[in-house]
Design an enzyme around this catalytic site. Structure first.
Site, mmCIF file in Angstrom:
data_model
loop_
_atom_site.group_PDB
_atom_site.id
_atom_site.type_symbol
_atom_site.label_atom_id
_atom_site.label_comp_id
_atom_site.label_asym_id
_atom_site.label_seq_id
_atom_site.Cartn_x
_atom_site.Cartn_y
_atom_site.Cartn_z
ATOM 1 N N LYS A 17 0.879 -1.079 -0.027
ATOM 2 C CA LYS A 17 0.129 -0.040 0.178
ATOM 3 C C LYS A 17 0.772 1.216 -0.063
ATOM 4 C CE LYS A 17 -2.867 0.757 3.654
ATOM 5 N NZ LYS A 17 -2.645 1.926 4.505
ATOM 6 N N ARG A 62 -9.129 11.853 12.411
ATOM 7 C CA ARG A 62 -7.662 11.560 12.690
ATOM 8 C C ARG A 62 -7.023 12.927 12.754
ATOM 9 N NH1 ARG A 62 -5.639 6.779 9.001
ATOM 10 N NH2 ARG A 62 -3.968 6.805 10.643
ATOM 11 N N SER A 84 6.787 8.806 12.632
ATOM 12 C CA SER A 84 5.752 8.799 11.556
ATOM 13 C C SER A 84 6.298 8.940 10.212
ATOM 14 C CB SER A 84 4.575 9.705 12.104
ATOM 15 O OG SER A 84 3.642 9.928 10.732
ATOM 16 N N GLN A 94 4.502 9.051 7.559
ATOM 17 C CA GLN A 94 3.680 10.077 6.851
ATOM 18 C C GLN A 94 3.964 11.503 7.105
ATOM 19 O OE1 GLN A 94 -0.428 9.061 7.877
ATOM 20 N NE2 GLN A 94 -0.396 7.252 6.885
ATOM 21 N N ASP A 126 1.809 -1.161 11.816
ATOM 22 C CA ASP A 126 0.371 -1.609 11.377
ATOM 23 C C ASP A 126 0.020 -3.137 11.685
ATOM 24 O OD1 ASP A 126 -0.313 0.882 10.148
ATOM 25 O OD2 ASP A 126 0.799 0.394 8.217
#
Ligand code: S3P
Length: 446
Positions: free
Chosen positions: A24, A125, A171, A173, A324
């Site tokens: 992903k 979020r 993180s 992201q 995850d």
């Protein structure tokens, strides 16, 4: 959307040789960088799940011509760093945190206004973690009062300011958001992370010919830097299978007696392999075979056989490398003999659901001894669950799949409500889990 319930019959022996869909994180990035590159990018093994498709659709709406996906093949006609166009409507990020946070970085550098929206789960979020550094770079962004979507980004047309940013949390992201915004900044932008997180952005930018320099500092910290205003050049990307999807199958084979499974062509980027290390520490019989490299990412076949497992204290340095995989690792811990303790994992509380609370509720519903802590969980594992249960996924694909695996050591049927979300990351999960030896039916309710 119709509600889909998974009805999981207890037991099963996991056998076979399978390949799970594309990664992903890499699929998202292949579209983003392909779009920002000059020339054509071809992708094979692209994950046709709702999250990566949200990224693809967003770039189409910003004027990028993209063919596919068809059987995992995508062709992106890159528009270069300055070629994106203002979309006609808000960009819908669906359930996808990765799309939102990485796109925020890219869009902050454009000369048009744009709004990002998402579904119920994504709209709760935290986005302050990306708006904070982007504001330091001079971007103009607005969110709801609590720092949630919708996010309105104002395109000033001015170049962003390069920053040297220390991430408050581990993180990928946030790191990726800062680096992608750095493409549109004057000077050198750096992201210093408190612990190593997945480095697909850095690897892929380098693969597109855009230099990112990563330096390992003392005490495990990593700093990644790039200089704005360069150029990406289109290329071919072969996306390996997603280790986060493979994890459900590794866990399934690890907990059911007699199992013997091979999962082919799994991405083995060292910033993602915490799940393998944690399973091995618990006593799992895993061998990695046929190691090779595909487009800058290591891959291997994962061969896993049943072996008796024991509870462990999970080393904190493995937490970001398995972030995850904890929903299914909790399920494994429930089957392992003795106590498993997870600490240092407060980030789990801000995933697609609060994965600490939601998994404690789900495990307790099955009669398993699980206790939440602020930053983790304590599980006293044993052989089998004590009762059947109706579980809620809380809009979270990984809860749906993890609790399906829990059916293997359940005493009776496990019913999981709200499982259409599996489609966000793993559209063929049900087919594959039945193929390897479980008995799971999907019930559609209007
Ligand atoms: C991702 C980073 C991780 C992970 C997510 C994908 C990425 O999120 O949980 O599923 O592709 O960069 P965080 O950066 O919030 O830890």
């Amino acid at each position: 959307m119709a509600n889909v319930k998974f009805v999981v019959q207890p037991g099963g022996v996991i056998k076979g040789r399978i390949r799970v869909p594309g990664d992903k994180s890499i699929s998202h990035r292949s579209i983003m960088m392909g779009a920002l590159a000059e020339g054509t990018t071809t992708v094979t093994g692209f994950l046709e799940g709702a999250d990566a498709l949200a990224t693809l659709q967003a770039f189409r709406e910003m004027g990028v011509q993209i063919e596919g996906p068809k059987d995992g093949n995508v062709t992106i006609h890159g528009v270069g760093l300055r070629g994106l166009k203002k979309p006609n409507k808000p960009l819908d990020m669906g359930n996808s945190g990765t799309s939102t946070r990485l796109l925020a970085g890219i869009i902050a550098g454009q000369n048009f206004d744009c709004t990002l929206v998402g579904d119920a789960s994504l709209s709760t979020r935290p986005m302050k973690r990306v708006t904070d550094p982007l504001k330091l770079m001079g971007a103009e962004l607005e969110t709801e009062e609590g720092g949630t979507l919708p996010m309105h980004i104002k395109g000033s047309g001015r170049a962003l300011k390069a920053i040297d940013y220390t991430l408050p949390m581990a993180s990928a992201q946030v790191k990726s958001c800062v680096l992608l915004a750095g493409l549109f900044a004057e000077g050198k932008t750096c992201a210093l992370e408190p612990a190593p997180t997945r480095d697909h952005t850095e690897r892929m930018l380098n693969g597109f010919g855009y230099e990112v320099v990563s330096t390992k500092l003392d005490d495990h910290k990593t700093k990644a830097c790039l200089t704005g205003g360069g150029k990406l050049t289109g290329r071919h990307i072969d996306v390996p299978s997603d280790i986060s999807s493979a994890a459900f199958f590794m866990a399934a084979a690890a907990v059911s007696e007699g199992s013997d499974l091979v999962i082919e062509h799994v991405g083995m980027n060292p910033t993602r392999t915490g799940v393998v290390d944690i399973l091995k520490l618990m006593g799992a019989d895993i061998t990695l075979e046929n190691f090779h490299e595909v487009g800058g990412e290591p891959v291997a076949d994962v061969h896993i056989k049943y072996a008796p497992l024991k509870g462990i204290a999970i080393p904190e340095e493995l937490v970001p490398l398995a972030i995850d995989e904890f929903p299914v690792l909790f399920v494994v811990a429930a089957s392992a003999e003795g106590k498993t303790v997870l600490t240092g994992a407060e980030e789990l509380r801000v995933k697609e659901s609060d994965r600490i609370q939601v998994m404690v509720d789900a495990l307790q519903a099955l009669g398993i001894d699980a206790t939440p802590t602020e930053d983790g969980m304590i599980i006293n594992g044993g052989a089998q669950s004590k009762q059947s249960a109706d579980i809620q996924s809380h809009h979270d694909h990984r809860i749906s799949m993890a609790m399906t695996v829990a059916g293997l050591n359940a005493v009776s049927e496990v019913i999981i409500d709200d499982c259409a979300n599996v489609n966000t990351s793993f559209p063929i999960f049900l087919e594959l889990i039945n193929q390897v030896g479980m008995n799971v039916t999907a019930l559609e309710e209007a």
